[in-house]
Scaffold this motif. Structure first.
Motif, PDB file in Angstrom:
ATOM      1  N   GLY A 123       0.809  -1.219   0.000  1.00  0.00           N
ATOM      2  CA  GLY A 123       0.000   0.000   0.000  1.00  0.00           C
ATOM      3  C   GLY A 123       0.838   1.263   0.000  1.00  0.00           C
ATOM      4  O   GLY A 123       0.329   2.342   0.249  1.00  0.00           O
ATOM      5  N   PHE A 124       2.133   1.150  -0.337  1.00  0.00           N
ATOM      6  CA  PHE A 124       3.034   2.303  -0.301  1.00  0.00           C
ATOM      7  C   PHE A 124       2.540   3.434  -1.200  1.00  0.00           C
ATOM      8  O   PHE A 124       1.736   3.232  -2.099  1.00  0.00           O
ATOM      9  N   THR A 125       3.055   4.612  -0.958  1.00  0.00           N
ATOM     10  CA  THR A 125       2.760   5.771  -1.785  1.00  0.00           C
ATOM     11  C   THR A 125       4.030   6.604  -1.908  1.00  0.00           C
ATOM     12  O   THR A 125       5.074   6.224  -1.386  1.00  0.00           O
ATOM     13  N   ALA A 126       3.952   7.717  -2.585  1.00  0.00           N
ATOM     14  CA  ALA A 126       5.134   8.544  -2.811  1.00  0.00           C
ATOM     15  C   ALA A 126       4.802  10.013  -2.583  1.00  0.00           C
ATOM     16  O   ALA A 126       3.663  10.449  -2.770  1.00  0.00           O
ATOM     17  N   HIS A 127       5.815  10.761  -2.190  1.00  0.00           N
ATOM     18  CA  HIS A 127       5.725  12.218  -2.090  1.00  0.00           C
ATOM     19  C   HIS A 127       6.486  12.756  -3.292  1.00  0.00           C
ATOM     20  O   HIS A 127       7.683  12.499  -3.448  1.00  0.00           O
ATOM     21  N   TYR A 128       5.788  13.497  -4.169  1.00  0.00           N
ATOM     22  CA  TYR A 128       6.416  13.977  -5.402  1.00  0.00           C
ATOM     23  C   TYR A 128       5.798  15.290  -5.855  1.00  0.00           C
ATOM     24  O   TYR A 128       4.725  15.701  -5.399  1.00  0.00           O
ATOM     25  N   HIS A 129       6.478  15.917  -6.789  1.00  0.00           N
ATOM     26  CA  HIS A 129       5.966  17.029  -7.578  1.00  0.00           C
ATOM     27  C   HIS A 129       6.150  16.637  -9.039  1.00  0.00           C
ATOM     28  O   HIS A 129       7.166  16.018  -9.391  1.00  0.00           O
ATOM     29  N   SER A 130       5.213  16.991  -9.894  1.00  0.00           N
ATOM     30  CA  SER A 130       5.359  16.691 -11.316  1.00  0.00           C
ATOM     31  C   SER A 130       4.738  17.797 -12.162  1.00  0.00           C
ATOM     32  O   SER A 130       3.829  18.509 -11.724  1.00  0.00           O
ATOM     33  N   ILE A 131       5.274  17.920 -13.357  1.00  0.00           N
ATOM     34  CA  ILE A 131       4.733  18.839 -14.354  1.00  0.00           C
ATOM     35  C   ILE A 131       4.626  18.049 -15.646  1.00  0.00           C
ATOM     36  O   ILE A 131       5.599  17.420 -16.067  1.00  0.00           O
ATOM     37  N   THR A 132       3.461  18.055 -16.257  1.00  0.00           N
ATOM     38  CA  THR A 132       3.252  17.381 -17.534  1.00  0.00           C
ATOM     39  C   THR A 132       2.568  18.344 -18.486  1.00  0.00           C
ATOM     40  O   THR A 132       1.887  19.276 -18.060  1.00  0.00           O
ATOM     41  N   GLY A 133       2.747  18.104 -19.772  1.00  0.00           N
ATOM     42  CA  GLY A 133       2.084  18.965 -20.735  1.00  0.00           C
ATOM     43  C   GLY A 133       2.259  18.494 -22.155  1.00  0.00           C
ATOM     44  O   GLY A 133       2.989  17.541 -22.434  1.00  0.00           O
ATOM     45  N   THR A 134       1.573  19.186 -23.044  1.00  0.00           N
ATOM     46  CA  THR A 134       1.648  18.912 -24.472  1.00  0.00           C
ATOM     47  C   THR A 134       1.937  20.207 -25.206  1.00  0.00           C
ATOM     48  O   THR A 134       1.720  21.300 -24.687  1.00  0.00           O
ATOM     49  N   GLY A 135       2.435  20.050 -26.424  1.00  0.00           N
ATOM     50  CA  GLY A 135       2.742  21.217 -27.235  1.00  0.00           C
ATOM     51  C   GLY A 135       3.462  20.806 -28.497  1.00  0.00           C
ATOM     52  O   GLY A 135       3.266  19.697 -29.001  1.00  0.00           O
ATOM     53  N   THR A 136       4.316  21.694 -28.963  1.00  0.00           N
ATOM     54  CA  THR A 136       5.076  21.431 -30.178  1.00  0.00           C
ATOM     55  C   THR A 136       6.563  21.610 -29.898  1.00  0.00           C
ATOM     56  O   THR A 136       6.956  22.349 -28.999  1.00  0.00           O
ATOM     57  N   ILE A 137       7.376  20.916 -30.700  1.00  0.00           N
ATOM     58  CA  ILE A 137       8.820  20.962 -30.531  1.00  0.00           C
ATOM     59  C   ILE A 137       9.473  21.188 -31.887  1.00  0.00           C
ATOM     60  O   ILE A 137       9.003  20.665 -32.902  1.00  0.00           O
ATOM     61  N   ALA A 138      10.526  21.995 -31.896  1.00  0.00           N
ATOM     62  CA  ALA A 138      11.230  22.307 -33.140  1.00  0.00           C
ATOM     63  C   ALA A 138      12.680  22.648 -32.844  1.00  0.00           C
ATOM     64  O   ALA A 138      13.009  23.101 -31.743  1.00  0.00           O
ATOM     65  N   SER A 139      13.529  22.439 -33.824  1.00  0.00           N
ATOM     66  CA  SER A 139      14.925  22.854 -33.739  1.00  0.00           C
ATOM     67  C   SER A 139      14.975  24.358 -34.003  1.00  0.00           C
ATOM     68  O   SER A 139      14.261  24.872 -34.872  1.00  0.00           O
ATOM     69  N   ILE A 140      15.796  25.074 -33.237  1.00  0.00           N
ATOM     70  CA  ILE A 140      15.877  26.528 -33.389  1.00  0.00           C
ATOM     71  C   ILE A 140      17.298  26.937 -33.772  1.00  0.00           C
ATOM     72  O   ILE A 140      18.256  26.199 -33.532  1.00  0.00           O
ATOM     73  N   THR A 141      17.416  28.129 -34.344  1.00  0.00           N
ATOM     74  CA  THR A 141      18.706  28.617 -34.818  1.00  0.00           C
ATOM     75  C   THR A 141      18.892  30.076 -34.410  1.00  0.00           C
ATOM     76  O   THR A 141      17.997  30.691 -33.826  1.00  0.00           O
ATOM     77  N   GLY A 142      20.052  30.620 -34.738  1.00  0.00           N
ATOM     78  CA  GLY A 142      20.329  32.038 -34.549  1.00  0.00           C
ATOM     79  C   GLY A 142      20.286  32.467 -33.095  1.00  0.00           C
ATOM     80  O   GLY A 142      20.701  31.744 -32.194  1.00  0.00           O
ATOM     81  N   VAL A 143      19.756  33.656 -32.877  1.00  0.00           N
ATOM     82  CA  VAL A 143      19.676  34.236 -31.538  1.00  0.00           C
ATOM     83  C   VAL A 143      18.846  33.355 -30.617  1.00  0.00           C
ATOM     84  O   VAL A 143      19.167  33.192 -29.441  1.00  0.00           O
ATOM     85  N   GLU A 144      17.795  32.758 -31.145  1.00  0.00           N
ATOM     86  CA  GLU A 144      16.935  31.895 -30.331  1.00  0.00           C
ATOM     87  C   GLU A 144      17.712  30.669 -29.826  1.00  0.00           C
ATOM     88  O   GLU A 144      17.530  30.225 -28.695  1.00  0.00           O
ATOM     89  N   LYS A 145      18.614  30.129 -30.655  1.00  0.00           N
ATOM     90  CA  LYS A 145      19.447  28.998 -30.246  1.00  0.00           C
ATOM     91  C   LYS A 145      20.351  29.401 -29.091  1.00  0.00           C
ATOM     92  O   LYS A 145      20.498  28.667 -28.121  1.00  0.00           O
ATOM     93  N   ILE A 146      20.936  30.566 -29.172  1.00  0.00           N
ATOM     94  CA  ILE A 146      21.819  31.059 -28.102  1.00  0.00           C
ATOM     95  C   ILE A 146      21.021  31.312 -26.831  1.00  0.00           C
ATOM     96  O   ILE A 146      21.467  30.975 -25.730  1.00  0.00           O
ATOM     97  N   THR A 147      19.813  31.842 -26.962  1.00  0.00           N
ATOM     98  CA  THR A 147      18.945  32.042 -25.793  1.00  0.00           C
ATOM     99  C   THR A 147      18.658  30.714 -25.113  1.00  0.00           C
ATOM    100  O   THR A 147      18.762  30.597 -23.890  1.00  0.00           O
ATOM    101  N   GLY A 148      18.301  29.691 -25.885  1.00  0.00           N
ATOM    102  CA  GLY A 148      18.034  28.370 -25.330  1.00  0.00           C
ATOM    103  C   GLY A 148      19.264  27.782 -24.661  1.00  0.00           C
ATOM    104  O   GLY A 148      19.181  27.221 -23.557  1.00  0.00           O
ATOM    105  N   LEU A 149      20.426  27.923 -25.299  1.00  0.00           N
ATOM    106  CA  LEU A 149      21.662  27.412 -24.712  1.00  0.00           C
ATOM    107  C   LEU A 149      21.982  28.143 -23.414  1.00  0.00           C
ATOM    108  O   LEU A 149      22.374  27.523 -22.422  1.00  0.00           O
ATOM    109  N   ASN A 150      21.789  29.457 -23.396  1.00  0.00           N
ATOM    110  CA  ASN A 150      22.022  30.226 -22.168  1.00  0.00           C
ATOM    111  C   ASN A 150      21.133  29.753 -21.022  1.00  0.00           C
ATOM    112  O   ASN A 150      21.579  29.673 -19.871  1.00  0.00           O
ATOM    113  N   LEU A 151      19.885  29.436 -21.315  1.00  0.00           N
ATOM    114  CA  LEU A 151      18.976  28.948 -20.275  1.00  0.00           C
ATOM    115  C   LEU A 151      19.415  27.586 -19.745  1.00  0.00           C
ATOM    116  O   LEU A 151      19.327  27.322 -18.543  1.00  0.00           O
ATOM    117  N   LEU A 152      19.905  26.725 -20.627  1.00  0.00           N
ATOM    118  CA  LEU A 152      20.461  25.433 -20.195  1.00  0.00           C
ATOM    119  C   LEU A 152      21.696  25.637 -19.321  1.00  0.00           C
ATOM    120  O   LEU A 152      21.831  25.016 -18.268  1.00  0.00           O
TER     121      LEU A 152
END
Length: 159
Positions: free
Chosen positions: A90-119
């Motif tokens: 009967g065990f359980t867990a203590h957790y937090h989760s985030i789930t979602g749907t959307g779209t994914i794409a490869s990015i370039t230029g300034v947007e690529k640098i913005t994404g890399l900076n956030l990582l």
């Protein structure tokens, strides 16, 4: 407590989960089955809108699947503790989760640098670099997941 009762809507709490979670799993469409892959991630949460960034190889299965169908899902979680019970099944867990749907794409230029900076900021802290060597930038892809919708939940069986 189930479903809506577990939902977290406070942006500061969601931000805390995103900043402390280590891995995001993305699910892409591969014929009749989902293709799930865990990745390190950076993110931008502004005005209730969530964008998630990933660094990956320029070629491979996830890139092929993403190009064929940009619809995707994601899951981020933080497992805090397993709560034992008697009997043990009967065990359980203590957790937090985030789930979602959307779209994914490869990015370039300034947007690529913005994404890399956030990582870089998420995993290494401090101020991201203002300039990266172009040969290095050309050696990998940055993917941007734009969440159309997402939901954050928690389960705290002790409180």
């Amino acid at each position: 407590m189930t479903g809506i009762e577990r939902e977290i809507t406070d942006i500061n709490e969601i931000e805390n989960i995103l900043s402390s979670a280590r891995v995001c799993r993305i699910a892409l469409i591969d014929g009749n089955y989902p293709y799930i892959v865990p990745l390190c991630f950076g993110y931008n949460l502004t005005g209730g809108k969530l964008e998630i960034y990933f660094r990956c190889e320029e070629k491979g299965k996830k890139m092929d699947l993403m190009k064929a169908n940009s619809n995707a899902a994601f899951e981020i979680d933080k497992l805090h503790d397993i709560v034992k019970t008697d009997p043990a099944c009967g065990f359980t867990a203590h957790y937090h989760s985030i789930t979602g749907t959307g779209t994914i794409a490869s990015i370039t230029g300034v947007e690529k640098i913005t994404g890399l900076n956030l990582l870089m900021k998420k995993y290494f802290g401090g101020t991201p670099e203002s300039k990266y060597p172009e040969t290095m930038l050309n050696s990998f892809a940055i993917l941007k997941f734009t969440a159309g919708e997402f939901c954050c939940k928690e389960h705290n069986p002790e409180g």
